[in-house]
Design an enzyme around this catalytic site. Sequence first.
Site, PDB file in Angstrom:
ATOM      1  N   CYS A  73     -10.863 -47.331   0.529  1.00  0.00           N
ATOM      2  CA  CYS A  73     -11.732 -46.358   1.188  1.00  0.00           C
ATOM      3  C   CYS A  73     -11.152 -45.980   2.560  1.00  0.00           C
ATOM      4  O   CYS A  73     -10.138 -45.305   2.611  1.00  0.00           O
ATOM      5  CB  CYS A  73     -13.175 -46.881   1.262  1.00  0.00           C
ATOM      6  SG  CYS A  73     -14.399 -45.586   1.585  1.00  0.00           S
ATOM      7  N   HIS A 161     -14.470 -48.628  -4.221  1.00  0.00           N
ATOM      8  CA  HIS A 161     -14.601 -50.038  -3.831  1.00  0.00           C
ATOM      9  C   HIS A 161     -14.461 -50.934  -5.057  1.00  0.00           C
ATOM     10  O   HIS A 161     -15.423 -51.164  -5.776  1.00  0.00           O
ATOM     11  CB  HIS A 161     -15.950 -50.270  -3.142  1.00  0.00           C
ATOM     12  CG  HIS A 161     -15.989 -49.700  -1.769  1.00  0.00           C
ATOM     13  ND1 HIS A 161     -15.561 -50.386  -0.663  1.00  0.00           N
ATOM     14  CD2 HIS A 161     -16.365 -48.472  -1.332  1.00  0.00           C
ATOM     15  CE1 HIS A 161     -15.682 -49.628   0.401  1.00  0.00           C
ATOM     16  NE2 HIS A 161     -16.164 -48.450   0.027  1.00  0.00           N
ATOM     17  N   GLU A 163     -14.201 -54.016  -5.153  1.00  0.00           N
ATOM     18  CA  GLU A 163     -14.802 -55.330  -4.907  1.00  0.00           C
ATOM     19  C   GLU A 163     -16.281 -55.414  -5.263  1.00  0.00           C
ATOM     20  O   GLU A 163     -16.853 -56.505  -5.254  1.00  0.00           O
ATOM     21  CB  GLU A 163     -14.598 -55.736  -3.435  1.00  0.00           C
ATOM     22  CG  GLU A 163     -15.396 -54.949  -2.420  1.00  0.00           C
ATOM     23  CD  GLU A 163     -14.795 -53.618  -1.982  1.00  0.00           C
ATOM     24  OE1 GLU A 163     -15.256 -53.081  -0.964  1.00  0.00           O
ATOM     25  OE2 GLU A 163     -13.872 -53.105  -2.651  1.00  0.00           O
TER      26      GLU A 163
END
Length: 183
Positions: A73, A161, A163
């Site tokens: 990002c 993202h 994660e």
Amino acid sequence: MTKIVVVDNHGQFTHLERRALRDLGVDTELIDNETPPEEVDADGVVLSGGPDMDRIGHSADYLEAGVPVLGICLGMQLIADELGGRVGGGDYGGYADVTVEIEDENDPLTGSLHPETRVWASHADEVKELPEGFELTASSDVCDVEAMSDTDRDLYGVQWHPEVAHTEEGEEIFENFLEICEQ
């Protein structure tokens, strides 16, 4: 054991980036973005997301550290900005569940996700123009540049993202980056 540091750019999910790497058996550490690269011994670097380009500390210095770098990002945006690309406001805005089309099935970071994957991404800001030497590796209907790679310099970025649980194959991005760091 391979060591990958996560440079903290004050993103709300940064701790999850470290956890994803730790869960893969990686020796990992979360470091403040004011830490200069010469104080860090690592085989790879993740530049985390964050709220603001004005708060990136020494993050850009890691682009010259001689190890693979993955920007997530804001991390991807600062890579583009520092290396001559262009970053601007996104048309879509905040966080959304997005289908991303993988453009290059041979890309070492995103290619294994070909032909498409579902991700969780913020598009408040995004890369509008790739820096020289980078290839477009993923796009979506809300963002032209969802991922980019410069395999010659081992610099990679994803707008989304990997994660977070909302990203379907996020762990695979970290697995692929680990493989890049181990080569």
